[in-house]
Motif scaffolding. Structure first.
Motif, short mmCIF file in Angstrom:
data_model
loop_
_atom_site.label_atom_id
_atom_site.label_comp_id
_atom_site.label_asym_id
_atom_site.label_seq_id
_atom_site.Cartn_x
_atom_site.Cartn_y
_atom_site.Cartn_z
N SER A 1 12.21 11.53 -5.39
CA SER A 1 11.89 10.37 -6.49
C SER A 1 13.36 9.61 -6.94
O SER A 1 13.08 8.30 -6.71
CB SER A 1 11.75 11.03 -7.82
N PRO B 1 6.71 2.21 -8.53
CA PRO B 1 6.03 2.82 -9.53
C PRO B 1 4.62 3.76 -9.13
O PRO B 1 4.24 4.66 -9.70
CB PRO B 1 5.75 1.78 -10.56
N LEU C 1 5.83 7.01 -7.33
CA LEU C 1 6.56 7.99 -8.35
C LEU C 1 5.42 8.49 -9.33
O LEU C 1 5.54 9.63 -9.82
CB LEU C 1 7.50 7.14 -9.26
N SER C 2 4.42 7.68 -9.66
CA SER C 2 3.37 8.04 -10.67
C SER C 2 2.51 9.22 -9.99
O SER C 2 2.14 10.06 -10.57
CB SER C 2 2.32 7.10 -11.09
N ARG D 1 5.95 12.62 -15.99
CA ARG D 1 5.68 11.35 -15.33
C ARG D 1 6.48 10.27 -15.76
O ARG D 1 6.90 9.47 -15.19
CB ARG D 1 4.26 10.94 -15.35
N VAL E 1 9.03 8.29 -13.39
CA VAL E 1 8.81 6.77 -12.99
C VAL E 1 10.03 6.16 -13.47
O VAL E 1 10.29 5.08 -13.04
CB VAL E 1 7.46 6.42 -13.51
N TYR F 1 12.88 4.79 -11.70
CA TYR F 1 13.12 3.30 -11.07
C TYR F 1 13.76 2.41 -12.03
O TYR F 1 14.64 1.60 -11.55
CB TYR F 1 11.50 2.98 -10.99
N VAL G 1 6.30 2.34 -15.98
CA VAL G 1 5.65 3.73 -16.33
C VAL G 1 4.27 3.63 -16.72
O VAL G 1 3.22 3.74 -16.14
CB VAL G 1 6.51 4.62 -17.30
N SER H 1 1.84 1.80 -14.19
CA SER H 1 1.66 2.66 -13.07
C SER H 1 0.53 3.74 -13.44
O SER H 1 -0.12 4.19 -12.52
CB SER H 1 2.82 3.20 -12.37
#
Length: 448
Positions: A10, A119, A122-123, A131, A135, A138, A360, A363
């Motif tokens: 991440s 995003p 990462l999600s 989560r 996220v 970023y 976040v 996404s």
């Protein structure tokens, strides 16, 4: 060991955010020297020199979902790093304003694509309970990049004489190369492997590395969300996803109508209008970057505890107060320190609210089959308005012909008014997504 995997992956992927933040804000230090060097018109300076990267960002964000889906999150992330490196080196050696604008456009493509791919990735490698904070790494990297860009500009001011701005822009190539090397060690998203490649074994392998506990139920949830679902923009615009589309548009729209890019891009110029000298204004810009960094960390800590909606409420109230006070400070000719305090309050309000939430939230509100395209839509909306605001700013701030060249207080009243509307949007339209799986959110937000 498995928690170390997600931490390394991440952070490596989120490093694209560092390049995003650095690339978009480093231009603030080169703004005035370039204006003096090439002596272009306010129209050319606004639409090409200052905002060309943003027009590249618009293109990158609108179409970034295509390679993200077709070639995978990992390959797209690698090409994003290459675009950043080429842009940094090209901008540093640019021989005229046209070449400079072209290389800034290349960097913009990387910024736009990263706001879609990062995003999304990462999600898809996060669990529901973590989560938000994963996220949000970023966004932390974005503001860290902004802080380092302000600091780097300050240190390089006057180094090398007339070419200091070239050093400011060119130094970005080093972290871009490091980022590319790190991405080579990152796996593809398990959801992408299952949906686009039909590679269940590969998806299971990545999920095991992530430490997913209930493997079977997670796979079943993913399979059910992928059954008989159309992909791409045609699927996104089918009418089934009108709720997430509306939410993504309004959140992105209000993000830019807060004036955040206006303040970050033109911070030295705004502070000079408040009476700070050139070197002093760059130094004060560092404080803006530092506040952004600290309150982003706070937002990351709170986003999975208080929730997305609560942070947006706090941020909206902070926006309204700080923007109104900045306008008041300019109107009465208050001291530069008084003005700087409320600009920093504005930055803090953004960092803990919109800054922590936007990537976040967008996404997670779209289902897997259209997530990359939905992220493109939300990100594209964000960058279209960012480009427009940045492009027209010289018409208002330019020292010779700007509408508000002597006192820009009406600009801040304009932004404050939109933040009142944002508060109403958050209170009455925005759902809470904290602690819910992506598949659960798909059921709640999609029209069957």
């Amino acid at each position: 060991m498995k928690s170390n995997n997600i931490t390394f992956w991440s952070i490596s992927v989120a490093l694209a955010g560092f390049l995003f933040g650095f690339d978009t804000v480093v231009i603030s230090g080169a703004n005035l020297p370039i204006k003096e060097l090439w002596n272009t018109s306010p129209v050319f300076h606004g639409w090409f020199i200052m905002s060309m990267a943003l027009w590249g960002t618009v293109i990158g964000s609108l179409f970034g979902g295509v390679p993200t889906d077709k070639y995978g999150r990992k390959k797209t992330l690698l090409w994003i790093g290459i675009l950043y490196a080429v842009s940094a080196l090209g901008s540093a050696i640019a021989w005229d304003p046209y070449a400079f604008s072209f290389f800034r456009f290349i960097g913009g493509l990387g910024v736009g694509a990263s706001s879609v791919t990062v995003p999304t990735y990462l999600s898809e490698v996060s669990t529901a309970d973590k989560r938000g904070s994963i996220v949000a790494r970023y966004q932390f990297m974005i503001v860290f990049g902004i802080f380092i860009a302000f600091f780097s500009n300050y240190l390089l001011k006057g180094v090398g004489g007339d070419i200091d701005w070239r050093l400011m822009l060119g130094v970005e190539a080093l972290p871009a190369i490091i980022y590319c090397l790190l991405i080579l060690k990152v796996p593809n998203s398990p959801r992408w492997l299952l949906l686009n490649k039909g590679d269940e074994a590969g998806a299971i392998k990545v999920m095991e590395s992530l430490g997913i506990k209930d493997m079977q139920s997670s796979l079943e949830a993913m399979r059910s969300s992928l059954t008989n679902k159309s992909q791409g923009f045609s699927g996104l615009l089918s009418g089934k996803y009108s709720i997430p589309l509306t939410l993504a548009f309004l959140l992105a729209f209000f993000n830019q109508l807060s004036g955040i890019n206006f303040v970050l891009y033109y911070a030295p110029e705004i502070l000079e209008k408040a009476g700070l000298a050139g070197k002093e204004s760059l130094g004060s810009s560092i404080s803006i970057g530092a506040v952004n960094l600290v309150f982003t960390l706070l937002g990351m800590y709170l986003i999975d505890r208080l929730g997305r909606k609560t942070l947006m409420i706090y941020g909206s109230i902070g926006y309204i107060i700080s923007l109104a006070m900045v306008a008041y400070a300019f109107y009465i000719g208050a001291s530069s320190m008084f003005l700087l305090f409320f600009i920093c309050m504005f930055i803090a309000s953004h960092a803990i609210g919109q800054g922590a939430v936007i990537w976040v939230f967008i996404s997670e509100i779209f289902p897997t089959n259209v997530r990359a395209m939905g992220q493109s839509f939300g990100s594209g909306t964000h960058w279209v308005f960012a480009a427009l605001i940045t492009a027209i700013t010289p018409f208002f701030l330019d020292s010779e012909n700007g509408v508000f060249k002597d006192n820009p207080w009406p600009i801040f009243i304009f932004f404050a008014s939109f933040m009142i509307l944002q508060l109403l949007f958050v209170l009455f339209m925005m759902p809470e997504t904290k602690g819910k799986s992506l598949e659960q959110l798909e059921i709640e937000l999609s029209k069957e």
